[in-house]
Scaffold this motif. Structure first.
Motif, PDB file in Angstrom:
ATOM      1  N   GLY A 276       0.837  -1.192   0.000  1.00 25.04           N
ATOM      2  CA  GLY A 276       0.000   0.000   0.000  1.00 25.04           C
ATOM      3  C   GLY A 276       0.871   1.239   0.000  1.00 25.04           C
ATOM      4  N   GLU A 277       0.274   2.405   0.148  1.00 18.37           N
ATOM      5  CA  GLU A 277       1.020   3.661   0.172  1.00 18.37           C
ATOM      6  C   GLU A 277       1.884   3.716   1.431  1.00 18.37           C
ATOM      7  N   ASP A 278       3.205   3.540   1.243  1.00 19.57           N
ATOM      8  CA  ASP A 278       4.180   3.589   2.342  1.00 19.57           C
ATOM      9  C   ASP A 278       3.842   2.611   3.459  1.00 19.57           C
ATOM     10  N   GLU A 279       3.167   1.524   3.124  1.00 22.08           N
ATOM     11  CA  GLU A 279       2.813   0.520   4.124  1.00 22.08           C
ATOM     12  C   GLU A 279       2.764  -0.849   3.468  1.00 22.08           C
ATOM     13  N   GLY A 295       4.095  -3.226   8.363  1.00 19.15           N
ATOM     14  CA  GLY A 295       5.419  -2.626   8.505  1.00 19.15           C
ATOM     15  C   GLY A 295       5.791  -1.778   7.315  1.00 19.15           C
ATOM     16  N   HIS A 296       7.059  -1.448   7.227  1.00 22.80           N
ATOM     17  CA  HIS A 296       7.561  -0.640   6.111  1.00 22.80           C
ATOM     18  C   HIS A 296       9.043  -0.948   5.901  1.00 22.80           C
ATOM     19  N   TYR A 297       9.522  -0.647   4.700  1.00 29.05           N
ATOM     20  CA  TYR A 297      10.934  -0.805   4.373  1.00 29.05           C
ATOM     21  C   TYR A 297      11.651   0.542   4.507  1.00 29.05           C
ATOM     22  N   SER A 298      12.938   0.482   4.810  1.00 30.59           N
ATOM     23  CA  SER A 298      13.759   1.696   4.825  1.00 30.59           C
ATOM     24  C   SER A 298      15.164   1.340   4.353  1.00 30.59           C
ATOM     25  N   VAL A 299      15.861   2.340   3.818  1.00 32.53           N
ATOM     26  CA  VAL A 299      17.257   2.152   3.414  1.00 32.53           C
ATOM     27  C   VAL A 299      18.143   2.332   4.642  1.00 32.53           C
ATOM     28  N   GLU A 350      16.795   4.698  -2.173  1.00 34.91           N
ATOM     29  CA  GLU A 350      15.394   4.993  -1.858  1.00 34.91           C
ATOM     30  C   GLU A 350      14.550   3.737  -2.007  1.00 34.91           C
ATOM     31  N   VAL A 351      13.553   3.596  -1.134  1.00 40.34           N
ATOM     32  CA  VAL A 351      12.584   2.516  -1.260  1.00 40.34           C
ATOM     33  C   VAL A 351      11.214   3.079  -0.907  1.00 40.34           C
ATOM     34  N   LYS A 352      10.214   2.743  -1.709  1.00 37.54           N
ATOM     35  CA  LYS A 352       8.857   3.200  -1.404  1.00 37.54           C
ATOM     36  C   LYS A 352       7.861   2.184  -1.940  1.00 37.54           C
ATOM     37  N   SER A 353       6.747   2.089  -1.262  1.00 31.58           N
ATOM     38  CA  SER A 353       5.682   1.185  -1.700  1.00 31.58           C
ATOM     39  C   SER A 353       4.475   2.006  -2.121  1.00 31.58           C
ATOM     40  N   THR A 354       3.869   1.566  -3.215  1.00 30.67           N
ATOM     41  CA  THR A 354       2.630   2.178  -3.690  1.00 30.67           C
ATOM     42  C   THR A 354       1.610   1.048  -3.812  1.00 30.67           C
ATOM     43  N   ASP A 355       0.460   1.336  -4.396  1.00 31.88           N
ATOM     44  CA  ASP A 355      -0.573   0.310  -4.514  1.00 31.88           C
ATOM     45  C   ASP A 355      -0.081  -0.863  -5.363  1.00 31.88           C
ATOM     46  N   LYS A 356       0.118  -2.009  -4.719  1.00 31.59           N
ATOM     47  CA  LYS A 356       0.511  -3.278  -5.354  1.00 31.59           C
ATOM     48  C   LYS A 356       1.894  -3.262  -5.991  1.00 31.59           C
ATOM     49  N   ASN A 357       2.768  -2.347  -5.538  1.00 27.53           N
ATOM     50  CA  ASN A 357       4.102  -2.276  -6.134  1.00 27.53           C
ATOM     51  C   ASN A 357       5.132  -1.768  -5.110  1.00 27.53           C
ATOM     52  N   LEU A 358       6.327  -2.382  -5.142  1.00 30.83           N
ATOM     53  CA  LEU A 358       7.450  -1.931  -4.304  1.00 30.83           C
ATOM     54  C   LEU A 358       8.542  -1.443  -5.243  1.00 30.83           C
ATOM     55  N   HIS A 359       9.011  -0.212  -5.013  1.00 29.83           N
ATOM     56  CA  HIS A 359      10.004   0.401  -5.906  1.00 29.83           C
ATOM     57  C   HIS A 359      11.281   0.706  -5.124  1.00 29.83           C
TER      58      HIS A 359
END
Length: 366
Positions: A276-279, A295-299, A350-359
């Protein structure tokens, strides 16, 4: 006599089986004792579960305190030994430095330069070189001992700071337990059937300690194991890695990740990730057991460049576990991945999550 002998033989056969049955542990509870509990009772059970988990954290901190105190005592003893050793080295080094200051070594050099023949020159040079080498050895030994003392002092300061932080953390956790236990006691006292509620709490605690915690760790262990193979999965996934000059972009689709996890372990057939958005949420159910991880990912740069997963929320069978359990899972199980295992000369920025995708964004590591 024959019936007697037969009974004796039967007794001999049954006796070991009886002993084994006595040694066998009591079967674990497989059903959640709190199923069907009222909303008020579930709140009390939630608090009692937090008490159990924070108590475990207190035990862990106390054990760490004892270990660090032992290490601190050991460092203190090493420092005393080093200080005694350096006193002797300091005296030797001082004598060498004074000899240079007073010009005593200049006389040796003059003697070498005034040698009348090659044989005398070589002999005098060997003597001069031997004295210089001895001087260097003395000064190097002093410098080495001094450096070790500085390092030992720094290590002691770090351990002392760690110990103080743990003591503060321990006080905080004990205060939390006390407040939660008071709520549990008040809830029991106001219950229409205090004894039944006490029994439910006891059974639920046993259920968590013997079944729940093991199940949670089983899933985390399976996730950590699968993450080890994530770089290979990304490399083999068409379109997962894109380049633009010195920048690399990695895109992991939710469906692809779940398919990868299911290929690694049957546990994930009832367990799925959602971006999800940053989650990031991972949840699933097996029989009467349910687990949800948010949770969330971080560098992270230390101890090496990595994409680390942080557990923000952990829910077991509808009961939210305290933050201490989240931190423990993070420490015990590595759910991160390491970009340099994918492309050796890059680092994550950088790492970020959006709807159905991790970038993930990577840059060339210079």
């Amino acid at each position: 006599m024959k019936p007697y002998n037969r009974r004796l033989r039967i007794l001999c056969l049954l006796l070991p089986m009886l002993c084994l049955s006595l040694l066998r542990p009591v079967p674990e509870l497989r059903a959640d004792p709190s199923a069907g509990a009222s909303t008020d009772d579930r709140e009390i059970l939630q608090n009692s579960l937090s008490v159990v988990e924070i108590d475990r954290e207190i035990e862990r901190i106390t054990a760490q305190q004892e270990t660090i105190q032992q290490e601190l005592n050991k460092l203190s003893g090493q420092l005393e030994d080093k200080l005694l050793q350096i006193q002797d080295q300091q005296s030797r080094a001082g004598a060498v430095i004074r000899s240079y200051y007073m010009g005593e070594r200049e006389g040796l050099l003059v003697a070498v330069l005034s040698a009348k023949d090659l044989g005398s020159l070589i002999h005098m040079y060997d003597v001069y070189d031997m004295i210089m080498e001895h001087d260097r050895t003395v000064l190097d030994a002093y410098q080495s001992e001094y450096k070790e003392i500085k390092n030992t002092k720094l290590a002691m300061e770090k351990k002392t700071a760690d110990l103080e932080e743990m003591k503060s953390n321990l006080i905080e956790q004990r205060a939390r337990v006390s407040a939660l236990q008071q709520k549990v006691d008040q809830g029991i006292a106001s219950s229409s059937d205090p004894e039944a509620l006490k029994k439910m709490i006891e059974e639920f605690t046993l259920y968590w300690e013997n079944v729940g915690l093991n199940e949670v760790k089983t899933y985390f262990n399976a996730l950590a194991s699968a993450m080890n193979d994530l770089p290979e999965f990304i490399q083999n996934q068409d379109g997962a890695i894109r380049t633009n000059g010195t920048t690399y972009n990695i895109d992991i689709k939710e469906d692809d990740l779940n398919a990868f996890l299911r290929s690694k372990n049957d546990l994930f057939k009832q367990f799925a990730f959602h971006f999800g958005e940053d989650e990031i949420t991972a949840s699933g159910q097996s029989g009467t057991l349910s687990l949800e991880v948010q949770g969330h990912y971080s560098v992270e740069e230390q101890p090496q460049n990595s994409i680390m997963f942080h557990v923000d929320k952990l829910v077991f069978n509808g009961y939210e576990l305290p933050d201490t359990t989240c931190r423990q899972m993070e420490e015990e199980f590595d759910l991160g991945f390491y970009p340099q295992q994918i492309v050796s000369f890059v680092k994550a920025t950088e790492v970020k999550s959006t709807d159905k995708n991790l970038h993930v964004t990577l840059k060339l590591s210079m």
